[in-house]
Motif scaffolding. Structure first.
Motif, PDB file in Angstrom:
ATOM      1  N   PRO A 252       0.813  -1.224   0.000  1.00  0.00           N
ATOM      2  CA  PRO A 252       0.000   0.000   0.000  1.00  0.00           C
ATOM      3  C   PRO A 252       0.844   1.271   0.000  1.00  0.00           C
ATOM      4  N   ASP A 253       2.068   1.246   0.585  1.00  0.00           N
ATOM      5  CA  ASP A 253       2.896   2.465   0.624  1.00  0.00           C
ATOM      6  C   ASP A 253       3.707   2.655  -0.666  1.00  0.00           C
ATOM      7  N   GLY A 254       3.492   1.821  -1.659  1.00  0.00           N
ATOM      8  CA  GLY A 254       4.158   1.978  -2.939  1.00  0.00           C
ATOM      9  C   GLY A 254       5.442   1.169  -3.065  1.00  0.00           C
ATOM     10  N   ARG A 255       5.976   0.715  -1.955  1.00  0.00           N
ATOM     11  CA  ARG A 255       7.176  -0.120  -2.037  1.00  0.00           C
ATOM     12  C   ARG A 255       6.803  -1.530  -2.498  1.00  0.00           C
ATOM     13  N   PHE A 256       7.816  -2.294  -2.875  1.00  0.00           N
ATOM     14  CA  PHE A 256       7.593  -3.671  -3.322  1.00  0.00           C
ATOM     15  C   PHE A 256       8.141  -4.638  -2.276  1.00  0.00           C
ATOM     16  N   ARG A 257       7.315  -5.655  -2.004  1.00  0.00           N
ATOM     17  CA  ARG A 257       7.755  -6.686  -1.066  1.00  0.00           C
ATOM     18  C   ARG A 257       8.087  -7.910  -1.910  1.00  0.00           C
ATOM     19  N   PHE A 258       9.226  -8.497  -1.688  1.00  0.00           N
ATOM     20  CA  PHE A 258       9.518  -9.726  -2.429  1.00  0.00           C
ATOM     21  C   PHE A 258      10.073 -10.809  -1.535  1.00  0.00           C
ATOM     22  N   VAL A 259       9.697 -12.023  -1.920  1.00  0.00           N
ATOM     23  CA  VAL A 259      10.035 -13.200  -1.133  1.00  0.00           C
ATOM     24  C   VAL A 259      11.035 -14.012  -1.927  1.00  0.00           C
ATOM     25  N   GLY A 260      12.188 -14.227  -1.341  1.00  0.00           N
ATOM     26  CA  GLY A 260      13.235 -14.971  -2.028  1.00  0.00           C
ATOM     27  C   GLY A 260      14.573 -14.274  -1.823  1.00  0.00           C
ATOM     28  N   ASP A 261      15.593 -14.880  -2.344  1.00  0.00           N
ATOM     29  CA  ASP A 261      16.929 -14.297  -2.178  1.00  0.00           C
ATOM     30  C   ASP A 261      17.150 -13.225  -3.242  1.00  0.00           C
ATOM     31  N   PRO A 262      17.653 -12.044  -2.846  1.00  0.00           N
ATOM     32  CA  PRO A 262      17.898 -11.004  -3.843  1.00  0.00           C
ATOM     33  C   PRO A 262      18.918 -11.496  -4.873  1.00  0.00           C
ATOM     34  N   PRO A 263      18.666 -11.213  -6.144  1.00  0.00           N
ATOM     35  CA  PRO A 263      19.633 -11.644  -7.169  1.00  0.00           C
ATOM     36  C   PRO A 263      20.998 -11.007  -6.916  1.00  0.00           C
ATOM     37  N   ALA A 264      22.046 -11.715  -7.301  1.00  0.00           N
ATOM     38  CA  ALA A 264      23.404 -11.184  -7.115  1.00  0.00           C
ATOM     39  C   ALA A 264      23.567  -9.886  -7.909  1.00  0.00           C
ATOM     40  N   GLY A 265      24.170  -8.901  -7.313  1.00  0.00           N
ATOM     41  CA  GLY A 265      24.420  -7.633  -7.999  1.00  0.00           C
ATOM     42  C   GLY A 265      23.202  -6.736  -8.092  1.00  0.00           C
ATOM     43  N   LEU A 266      22.197  -6.949  -7.269  1.00  0.00           N
ATOM     44  CA  LEU A 266      20.984  -6.127  -7.309  1.00  0.00           C
ATOM     45  C   LEU A 266      21.330  -4.701  -6.873  1.00  0.00           C
ATOM     46  N   ALA A 267      20.951  -3.725  -7.733  1.00  0.00           N
ATOM     47  CA  ALA A 267      21.322  -2.332  -7.463  1.00  0.00           C
ATOM     48  C   ALA A 267      20.347  -1.652  -6.509  1.00  0.00           C
ATOM     49  N   LEU A 268      19.155  -2.224  -6.345  1.00  0.00           N
ATOM     50  CA  LEU A 268      18.134  -1.567  -5.518  1.00  0.00           C
ATOM     51  C   LEU A 268      18.524  -1.586  -4.043  1.00  0.00           C
ATOM     52  N   PRO A 269      18.160  -0.511  -3.307  1.00  0.00           N
ATOM     53  CA  PRO A 269      18.367  -0.551  -1.859  1.00  0.00           C
ATOM     54  C   PRO A 269      17.258  -1.388  -1.218  1.00  0.00           C
ATOM     55  N   VAL A 270      17.586  -2.520  -0.624  1.00  0.00           N
ATOM     56  CA  VAL A 270      16.573  -3.409  -0.056  1.00  0.00           C
ATOM     57  C   VAL A 270      16.587  -3.321   1.470  1.00  0.00           C
ATOM     58  N   THR A 271      15.399  -3.528   2.044  1.00  0.00           N
ATOM     59  CA  THR A 271      15.257  -3.504   3.505  1.00  0.00           C
ATOM     60  C   THR A 271      14.691  -4.841   3.957  1.00  0.00           C
ATOM     61  N   PRO A 272      15.303  -5.507   4.914  1.00  0.00           N
ATOM     62  CA  PRO A 272      14.750  -6.784   5.395  1.00  0.00           C
ATOM     63  C   PRO A 272      13.369  -6.567   5.995  1.00  0.00           C
ATOM     64  N   ALA A 273      12.472  -7.518   5.761  1.00  0.00           N
ATOM     65  CA  ALA A 273      11.102  -7.445   6.306  1.00  0.00           C
ATOM     66  C   ALA A 273      10.839  -8.658   7.189  1.00  0.00           C
ATOM     67  N   GLU A 274       9.890  -8.485   8.107  1.00  0.00           N
ATOM     68  CA  GLU A 274       9.535  -9.588   9.009  1.00  0.00           C
ATOM     69  C   GLU A 274       8.758 -10.643   8.202  1.00  0.00           C
TER      70      GLU A 274
END
Lengths: 294, 278
Positions: A252-274
């Motif tokens: 709802p806040d516009g961010r994307f939630r994803f389940v799985g291991d981030p691909p190697a070399g991912l440029a996006l700033p990711v935040t761990p989620a519960e």
């Protein structure tokens, strides 16, 4: 009746040319035990074997030490069993009371007066006592499901096997079902199947996740959720599709939630989620990755 | 009247009261409305309302039991126990087979009384078709695809074989009675061998029952019915006597088929206790 013990070892069953059960073992004694898994995972086949209505091709089952492969012992197991099949129907023109009374007769619940009192007890338990004179054909889908649950509770059995008991129930009825089964689980062993993670997490003490005819996880719901820790993330933009991403969707806040291991070399700033139980379940059950709202 | 001492009321509703004191209290309750209210209020406070409701309803059901459906009342009136009547009539498909038997008898009667009846045609037609009525009944008596509560029934301790037998007896009694009526109607004008269809009915029904230990009941019904029609048509077309199948050797053969079916059914009776029948 006290809670029955259930021990299944290396159950195998072939149906329609594929392995419905490919070596399933589990034990249960008391409490609510949930089987979680996608359609075709083998949940129904396992419950049908445990309910003694289908013989496995291989493996062994013991309920309170009794072997269903022996005819007399199978009958004795059935005296301790309440069973709701996945697809249960009742005569449309019969009344609610007559349907449960019929089930009481085939379950050998004694003379009519005692049996009728028991029929009333289970109808009260599922909230159908007021509709006992109505025909089955006049009931909604949720009420029919509760009727099926009522007959499974006849005689307060030591082992209650329910295949998808929450099917067709609205949220209020699901809550009532949780309350009901939690109480039943205090004195019986309740084995139920579901494909709804929230149902499995809500009140089961033990959870078995099935996939491809096998049990791929056994433990507590909290233990399963913990397996996803560090593998659920949020990011400001959708991540690139890849085999390591199991699912992703816009929050709802516009961010994307994803389940799985981030691909190697991912440029996006990711935040761990519960993680949730659903995240852990997705990571455990290997299927085609899903992207929604990307 | 004096109120009942609270400790006595408390012990009474908790079920911890001495028997003699309970009798004294209950005698007092019979004459004191105030005491009844006092005990009622105390009971409501300690008893689970849901349990109380279930108890009241259970009493209601015992005092005023629900009226049984018409079919069950008819079966009970014929002398069968009430629980057995409920087991026999529980399958909607089976009730339909009874209605079918009744309709069949009426149709045979109409055919017999009809103006276009010629030669032995209706006689042969009756002898070929009448045995199929109990076969349909047997095929609709028990099993997956027939009984909507089949799997619940299978998982119950009651022997599937006993249940099948009860329902098959119900089917045979009704269809034989209806077939008998049809036979009597025809006999007046044709001099029909009134009982010549009974052994075929027995033979085919038992063959169908035996087959249901391997395949679904409807499949068994179609297979047996189809095979019978094929044999009956072939014999009536090729033999000099159209009714050859219903005379001595044919009757003996069908009796043997029935006995063989019965033996197979008894030998494989445990198949009725598993869901994967067929």
């Amino acid at each position: 009746m006290t809670a029955s013990s259930v021990v299944a070892e290396d159950l195998r069953l072939r149906l329609g040319g594929h392995d419905a059960l490919a070596g399933v073992s589990l034990t249960a004694r008391g409490g609510v035990v949930a089987l979680l898994g996608p359609n075709g995972a083998g949940k129904t086949s396992l419950l049908r074997c445990l309910a003694t209505v289908v013989d496995p091709d291989a493996g062994s089952i013991r309920v309170d030490g009794l072997d269903p492969a022996d005819h007399r012992q199978r009958v004795e197991i059935r005296r301790r069993l309440g069973y709701l099949p996945q697809e249960v129907g009742f005569a449309e023109r019969a009344t609610v009371f007559d349907v449960v009374d019929y089930c009481g007769i085939v379950k050998e619940h004694g003379p009519a007066e005692r049996r009728h009192a028991e029929v009333v007890r289970v109808l009260c338990a599922v909230g159908l006592a007021d509709r006992r004179h109505e025909r089955v054909g006049a009931l909604s889908g949720g009420m029919r499901q509760r009727l099926g649950i009522a007959q499974a509770l006849l005689g307060a059995p030591g082992l209650v096997i329910l295949d998808e008991p929450a099917n067709g129930l609205d949220p209020e009825q699901r809550l009532a079902l949780r309350e009901q089964l939690s109480r039943v689980g205090e004195r019986s062993t309740v084995l139920l199947s579901t494909h709804l993670t929230e149902e499995a997490a809500a009140f089961s003490q033990v959870l078995h996740v099935m996939d491809g005819g096998r049990i791929v996880y056994s433990g507590t719901p909290a233990g399963l959720t913990a397996t996803a820790r560090g593998r659920v993330w949020t990011a400001p933009a959708p991540p690139p599709a890849g085999p390591s991403i199991r699912a992703s969707w816009r929050l709802p806040d516009g961010r994307f939630r994803f389940v799985g291991d981030p691909p190697a070399g991912l440029a996006l700033p990711v935040t761990p989620a519960e993680p949730t139980l659903e995240d852990a379940y997705l990571l455990l059950v290997q299927r085609v990755p899903t992207t929604i709202g990307g | 009247m004096n109120p009942v001492p609270e400790p006595v009321v408390g012990a009474y509703v908790a079920g911890r009261i001495d028997a003699a004191e309970a009798v004294r209290l209950e005698q007092y309750l019979a004459v004191s409305g105030e005491a009844r209210l006092q005990v009622g209020a105390a009971a409501t406070a300690v008893i689970d309302p849901a349990r109380l409701e279930a108890t009241w309803l259970a009493i209601d059901v015992v005092i005023d039991p629900p009226r049984r459906p018409l079919v069950e009342r008819v079966v009970t009136a014929l002398g069968f126990p009430a629980d057995l009547a409920r087991l026999m009539a529980a399958t909607p498909a089976m009730r339909r087979s009874w209605y079918l038997a009744i309709v069949g008898a009426i149709l045979f009667g109409l055919a017999a009384a009809g103006p276009n009846r010629q030669g032995g045609g209706s006689e042969l037609l009756f002898l070929v078709l009448a045995p199929l009525i109990p076969v349909m009944g047997v095929a609709l008596a028990y099993g997956p695809g027939v009984d909507p509560a089949h799997e619940v029934t299978v998982a119950a301790p009651l022997s599937g074989f006993r249940l099948v037998l009860a329902r098959v007896v119900g089917v045979l009694v009704v269809s034989m009675a209806c077939g008998g009526i049809g036979a009597l109607l025809l006999e007046r004008r044709e001099g029909l061998m009134a009982a010549a269809w009974l052994l075929p009915a027995f033979g085919l029904s038992m063959a169908c029952l035996a087959l249901t230990t391997w395949v679904r009941p409807k499949t068994a019904g179609w297979a047996v019915g189809g095979a019978w029609l094929l044999v009956a048509t072939t014999v009536s077309n090729r033999a000099a006597d159209q009714l050859a199948l219903f005379r001595g050797p044919g009757q003996v053969a069908l009796l043997l088929v029935g006995l063989a079916g019965l033996v197979v059914t008894v030998a494989r009776r445990e198949a009725f206790d598993l869901a994967r029948v067929g």
